[in-house]
Design a protein around this motif. Structure first.
Motif, PDB file in Angstrom:
ATOM      1  N   ALA A   1      27.341 -77.842   6.347  1.00 44.07           N
ATOM      2  CA  ALA A   1      26.684 -76.532   6.271  1.00 44.07           C
ATOM      3  C   ALA A   1      25.734 -76.539   5.081  1.00 44.07           C
ATOM      4  O   ALA A   1      26.094 -76.996   3.996  1.00 44.07           O
ATOM      5  N   LYS A   2      24.516 -76.023   5.285  1.00 44.86           N
ATOM      6  CA  LYS A   2      23.512 -75.995   4.221  1.00 44.86           C
ATOM      7  C   LYS A   2      22.794 -74.650   4.264  1.00 44.86           C
ATOM      8  O   LYS A   2      21.815 -74.470   4.973  1.00 44.86           O
ATOM      9  N   PHE A   3      23.323 -73.695   3.505  1.00 42.15           N
ATOM     10  CA  PHE A   3      22.687 -72.385   3.426  1.00 42.15           C
ATOM     11  C   PHE A   3      23.274 -71.614   2.252  1.00 42.15           C
ATOM     12  O   PHE A   3      24.236 -72.039   1.621  1.00 42.15           O
ATOM     13  N   ILE A   4      22.678 -70.459   1.953  1.00 45.70           N
ATOM     14  CA  ILE A   4      23.080 -69.644   0.818  1.00 45.70           C
ATOM     15  C   ILE A   4      23.705 -68.358   1.336  1.00 45.70           C
ATOM     16  O   ILE A   4      23.045 -67.557   1.992  1.00 45.70           O
ATOM     17  N   HIS A   5      24.960 -68.152   1.030  1.00 46.33           N
ATOM     18  CA  HIS A   5      25.593 -66.918   1.459  1.00 46.33           C
ATOM     19  C   HIS A   5      24.957 -65.690   0.814  1.00 46.33           C
ATOM     20  O   HIS A   5      24.921 -64.622   1.394  1.00 46.33           O
ATOM     21  N   SER A   6      24.452 -65.824  -0.411  1.00 45.94           N
ATOM     22  CA  SER A   6      23.909 -64.663  -1.114  1.00 45.94           C
ATOM     23  C   SER A   6      22.653 -64.130  -0.449  1.00 45.94           C
ATOM     24  O   SER A   6      22.229 -63.012  -0.726  1.00 45.94           O
ATOM     25  N   ASN A   7      22.034 -64.898   0.410  1.00 45.56           N
ATOM     26  CA  ASN A   7      20.846 -64.420   1.123  1.00 45.56           C
ATOM     27  C   ASN A   7      21.189 -64.005   2.555  1.00 45.56           C
ATOM     28  O   ASN A   7      20.346 -63.998   3.439  1.00 45.56           O
ATOM     29  N   ALA A   8      22.469 -63.704   2.799  1.00 49.74           N
ATOM     30  CA  ALA A   8      22.878 -63.250   4.129  1.00 49.74           C
ATOM     31  C   ALA A   8      22.346 -61.845   4.378  1.00 49.74           C
ATOM     32  O   ALA A   8      21.722 -61.237   3.521  1.00 49.74           O
ATOM     33  N   ILE A   9      22.599 -61.320   5.533  1.00 46.58           N
ATOM     34  CA  ILE A   9      22.010 -60.042   5.932  1.00 46.58           C
ATOM     35  C   ILE A   9      22.691 -58.849   5.265  1.00 46.58           C
ATOM     36  O   ILE A   9      22.329 -57.713   5.516  1.00 46.58           O
ATOM     37  N   GLY A  10      23.688 -59.124   4.421  1.00 48.21           N
ATOM     38  CA  GLY A  10      24.313 -58.028   3.695  1.00 48.21           C
ATOM     39  C   GLY A  10      25.569 -57.500   4.335  1.00 48.21           C
ATOM     40  O   GLY A  10      26.032 -56.413   3.994  1.00 48.21           O
TER      41      GLY A  10
ATOM     42  N   ILE B   1      30.510 -74.023 -10.710  1.00 52.23           N
ATOM     43  CA  ILE B   1      29.783 -72.813 -11.076  1.00 52.23           C
ATOM     44  C   ILE B   1      28.290 -73.128 -11.114  1.00 52.23           C
ATOM     45  O   ILE B   1      27.863 -74.134 -11.694  1.00 52.23           O
ATOM     46  N   SER B   2      27.487 -72.300 -10.493  1.00 48.78           N
ATOM     47  CA  SER B   2      26.054 -72.547 -10.394  1.00 48.78           C
ATOM     48  C   SER B   2      25.384 -72.484 -11.758  1.00 48.78           C
ATOM     49  O   SER B   2      25.764 -71.688 -12.628  1.00 48.78           O
ATOM     50  N   SER B   3      24.372 -73.318 -11.935  1.00 52.77           N
ATOM     51  CA  SER B   3      23.558 -73.283 -13.153  1.00 52.77           C
ATOM     52  C   SER B   3      22.371 -72.342 -13.013  1.00 52.77           C
ATOM     53  O   SER B   3      21.611 -72.149 -13.955  1.00 52.77           O
ATOM     54  N   LYS B   4      22.187 -71.762 -11.823  1.00 53.04           N
ATOM     55  CA  LYS B   4      21.090 -70.816 -11.587  1.00 53.04           C
ATOM     56  C   LYS B   4      21.473 -69.452 -12.147  1.00 53.04           C
ATOM     57  O   LYS B   4      22.473 -68.864 -11.732  1.00 53.04           O
ATOM     58  N   LEU B   5      20.705 -68.967 -13.080  1.00 56.05           N
ATOM     59  CA  LEU B   5      21.058 -67.731 -13.766  1.00 56.05           C
ATOM     60  C   LEU B   5      20.026 -66.636 -13.527  1.00 56.05           C
ATOM     61  O   LEU B   5      18.826 -66.912 -13.474  1.00 56.05           O
ATOM     62  N   GLY B   6      20.491 -65.400 -13.397  1.00 57.37           N
ATOM     63  CA  GLY B   6      19.605 -64.247 -13.426  1.00 57.37           C
ATOM     64  C   GLY B   6      18.813 -64.014 -12.158  1.00 57.37           C
ATOM     65  O   GLY B   6      18.694 -64.859 -11.279  1.00 57.37           O
ATOM     66  N   THR B   7      18.239 -62.841 -12.086  1.00 56.97           N
ATOM     67  CA  THR B   7      17.514 -62.430 -10.883  1.00 56.97           C
ATOM     68  C   THR B   7      16.139 -63.069 -10.765  1.00 56.97           C
ATOM     69  O   THR B   7      15.486 -62.948  -9.729  1.00 56.97           O
ATOM     70  N   ASN B   8      15.671 -63.742 -11.804  1.00 61.70           N
ATOM     71  CA  ASN B   8      14.348 -64.366 -11.743  1.00 61.70           C
ATOM     72  C   ASN B   8      14.393 -65.806 -11.249  1.00 61.70           C
ATOM     73  O   ASN B   8      13.365 -66.471 -11.172  1.00 61.70           O
ATOM     74  N   SER B   9      15.587 -66.316 -10.925  1.00 59.46           N
ATOM     75  CA  SER B   9      15.704 -67.677 -10.404  1.00 59.46           C
ATOM     76  C   SER B   9      15.054 -67.781  -9.032  1.00 59.46           C
ATOM     77  O   SER B   9      15.112 -66.852  -8.226  1.00 59.46           O
ATOM     78  N   ARG B  10      14.466 -68.937  -8.765  1.00 60.07           N
ATOM     79  CA  ARG B  10      13.886 -69.210  -7.443  1.00 60.07           C
ATOM     80  C   ARG B  10      14.222 -70.646  -7.077  1.00 60.07           C
ATOM     81  O   ARG B  10      13.992 -71.566  -7.857  1.00 60.07           O
ATOM     82  N   PHE B  11      14.774 -70.854  -5.905  1.00 59.25           N
ATOM     83  CA  PHE B  11      15.083 -72.213  -5.474  1.00 59.25           C
ATOM     84  C   PHE B  11      15.292 -72.239  -3.967  1.00 59.25           C
ATOM     85  O   PHE B  11      15.497 -71.198  -3.328  1.00 59.25           O
TER      86      PHE B  11
ATOM     87  N   TYR C   1      16.139 -68.717  -2.148  1.00 55.66           N
ATOM     88  CA  TYR C   1      16.543 -67.606  -2.996  1.00 55.66           C
ATOM     89  C   TYR C   1      15.357 -67.126  -3.820  1.00 55.66           C
ATOM     90  O   TYR C   1      14.688 -67.904  -4.495  1.00 55.66           O
ATOM     91  N   GLU C   2      15.107 -65.843  -3.765  1.00 54.02           N
ATOM     92  CA  GLU C   2      14.156 -65.208  -4.661  1.00 54.02           C
ATOM     93  C   GLU C   2      14.429 -63.713  -4.623  1.00 54.02           C
ATOM     94  O   GLU C   2      14.987 -63.185  -3.662  1.00 54.02           O
ATOM     95  N   LYS C   3      14.071 -63.040  -5.677  1.00 63.94           N
ATOM     96  CA  LYS C   3      14.329 -61.614  -5.759  1.00 63.94           C
ATOM     97  C   LYS C   3      13.602 -60.889  -4.637  1.00 63.94           C
ATOM     98  O   LYS C   3      12.409 -61.084  -4.426  1.00 63.94           O
ATOM     99  N   SER C   4      14.307 -60.057  -3.897  1.00 66.50           N
ATOM    100  CA  SER C   4      13.708 -59.370  -2.757  1.00 66.50           C
ATOM    101  C   SER C   4      14.482 -58.088  -2.460  1.00 66.50           C
ATOM    102  O   SER C   4      15.707 -58.052  -2.583  1.00 66.50           O
TER     103      SER C   4
END
Length: 484
Positions: A183-192, A219-229, A249-252
């Motif tokens: 599996a290759k996806f980000i749960h945090s960008n799911a539909i809510g 634990i992820s090294s990506k911090l804060g709402t300004n992260s993009r990856f 992932y990007e702020k949206s």
């Protein structure tokens, strides 16, 4: 092999043969009360090759059927840890014995008194073997062609399997795992819908060596709402909106959470390569043990229903379960509900798993589930602790899923020691902060105060989680599926 069946009538329980004298006679069936479990047994004798116990409690469904193929300690014994007998229960027990002199049957009734003493009554006692016709019926029951169906590479196999035939085996001898998909996806960008855990999934957190699969959350090294990856080679899972919601992932404003997924992990499945309907699956594995972790050792249907998600969990234990030596297993149904304010879906659990309350959390264990058209049963280290009737709700192809999850809004109840609150959009933020900053390298849960580097007057208190150690890794050394 034990099954939980609806009330049925076995014709071979009441058919008898010619009135000749035979040497073998089944002794009275013995029932033993041992704490929260009970055993039924008959003594071993030269010439016995198998015993099938049929147990009915208070004339209620389901009837317990256990096929015992080997004696232990001089007895043919059927153990039932998940079915506690109570005061004044009445137990009807039939045993069918295959002996060198023929097929023999006996039925006894046992009354449990108010003082937990046992009173026996013989219902049927046969000194003669069952006739040939009935014997053939019993033999067909034991050696019958199975109801197992198999799909490989999306196509159903037409062949008929034999009972206990090995239909799938994974020993993790190859690095590329051709039977599995990552599996290759980000749960945090799911539909809510808030039905998933707090992880970003990729191949990086899984490793195969020395004949074992190791899945290690971090634990992820990506911090804060300004992260993009981006997640490379992302494959959008079913029941999510467009692929850009799961791969980048990007702020949206479209996102449910304003923070990256706090945990990196891995999950693999046989979806598209192997699935089956009815079978016995055995998995030798360790369970991940660390704050807010849990395993994915389960079956999922090939055809997903986005509004009602079904899982059959073979072995499950959150970090809170392991602290209390609990192991759980059983079907899980998540039903979608609509949030009228946000027009998003959220999920509630419609079913609850059975619990084993004396689980040894250390080392490898054999986790087994037997799934038939009549019912399902769960075992750990060959001992049964749960069973369930299959009422036709689980009668389609399911594939195997292995992985490690973290957090989420469904598996952990809100407590004072838990850093986040279920259903809150700040959940990812507080989960991540409980492992970083002033909480880093903690070996016990406590509160700490994080001081802002730019403004020392700004102090934020956070609830800490314990740092994960080597036991946070889930190791799997084998997966086998047999026909039933």
């Amino acid at each position: 092999m034990r099954f939980s069946l609806c009330c049925i009538s076995f014709v071979w329980l009441c058919c008898y043969g010619v009135q000749n004298v035979f040497a073998y006679k089944i002794p009275q069936i013995k029932l033993e009360l041992i704490g929260d479990k009970f055993n039924v047994s008959i003594p071993d004798e030269d010439g016995i090759s198998m015993a099938i116990f049929n147990i009915e409690i208070n004339e209620q469904c389901p009837v317990l059927v256990d096929m015992v193929t080997a004696q232990r300690g001089g007895f043919w014994r059927s153990e039932h840890a998940a079915n506690k007998l109570k005061r004044n229960d009445k137990v009807k027990i039939n045993v069918l014995v295959t002996h060198k002199d023929g097929l023999f049957s006996r039925t006894d009734s046992v009354q449990v008194s108010d003082r937990l003493t046992l009173t026996y009554e013989t219902i049927k006692e046969a000194e003669n073997p069952i006739d040939t016709c009935a014997a053939n019926i019993a033999t067909n029951l034991v050696n019958r062609e199975t109801e197992t169906k198999v799909k490989k590479n999306g196509k159903e196999l037409r062949r008929i399997f034999k009972r206990d035939e090995l239909i799938f085996e994974e020993l993790f001898e190859k690095q590329d795992l051709p039977n599995w998909t990552y599996a290759k996806f980000i749960h945090s960008n799911a539909i809510g819908d808030q039905s998933e855990d707090f992880t970003a999934l990729s191949k990086a957190n899984a490793e195969v060596y020395n004949g074992k699969l190791f899945i290690t959350p971090s634990i992820s090294s990506k911090l804060g709402t300004n992260s993009r990856f981006n997640v490379s080679d992302c494959r959008s899972p079913a029941c999510y909106e467009g692929s850009h919601f799961t791969c980048k992932y990007e702020k949206s404003k479209e996102r449910a959470y304003e923070y990256p997924a706090p945990v990196n992990s891995a999950r693999i499945s046989t979806n598209g390569t192997f699935s089956f309907t009815y079978g016995r699956i055995e998995i030798n594995a360790t369970l991940p043990n660390g704050d807010w972790l849990f395993p994915y050792i389960m079956l999922m249907p090939d055809k997903l229903n986005c509004a009602m998600r079904k899982q059959i969990r073979i072995a499950f234990a959150t970090s809170a379960d392991l602290e209390s030596k609990r192991l759980r297993g059983g079907p899980v149904i998540l039903q979608a509900r609509e949030n009228k304010q946000s027009a998003k879906l959220y999920f509630t659990r419609l079913s609850h798993m059975a619990v084993n309350t004396n689980f040894n959390v250390d080392g490898f264990h054999n986790f087994t589930m037997v799934w038939t058209s009549q019912g399902m049963s769960w075992y750990v280290d060959r001992k049964q602790y749960a069973c369930s009737i299959n009422n036709g709700e689980y009668a389609e192809p399911y594939h195997i899923v292995l992985g490690v999850g973290a957090g989420g809004n469904l598996e952990f109840e809100d407590t004072t020691s838990k850093p986040w609150r279920n259903g809150y959009n700040t959940a990812f933020t507080f989960f991540h902060r409980s492992f970083t900053g002033c909480c880093a390298r903690q070996n016990h849960r406590k509160a700490c105060v994080q001081i802002n580097k730019n403004n020392k007057n700004v102090k934020k208190e956070r609830m800490c989680s314990r740092e994960w150690g080597p036991q946070a890794t889930m190791a799997v050394e084998s997966v086998r599926v047999f026909a039933v």
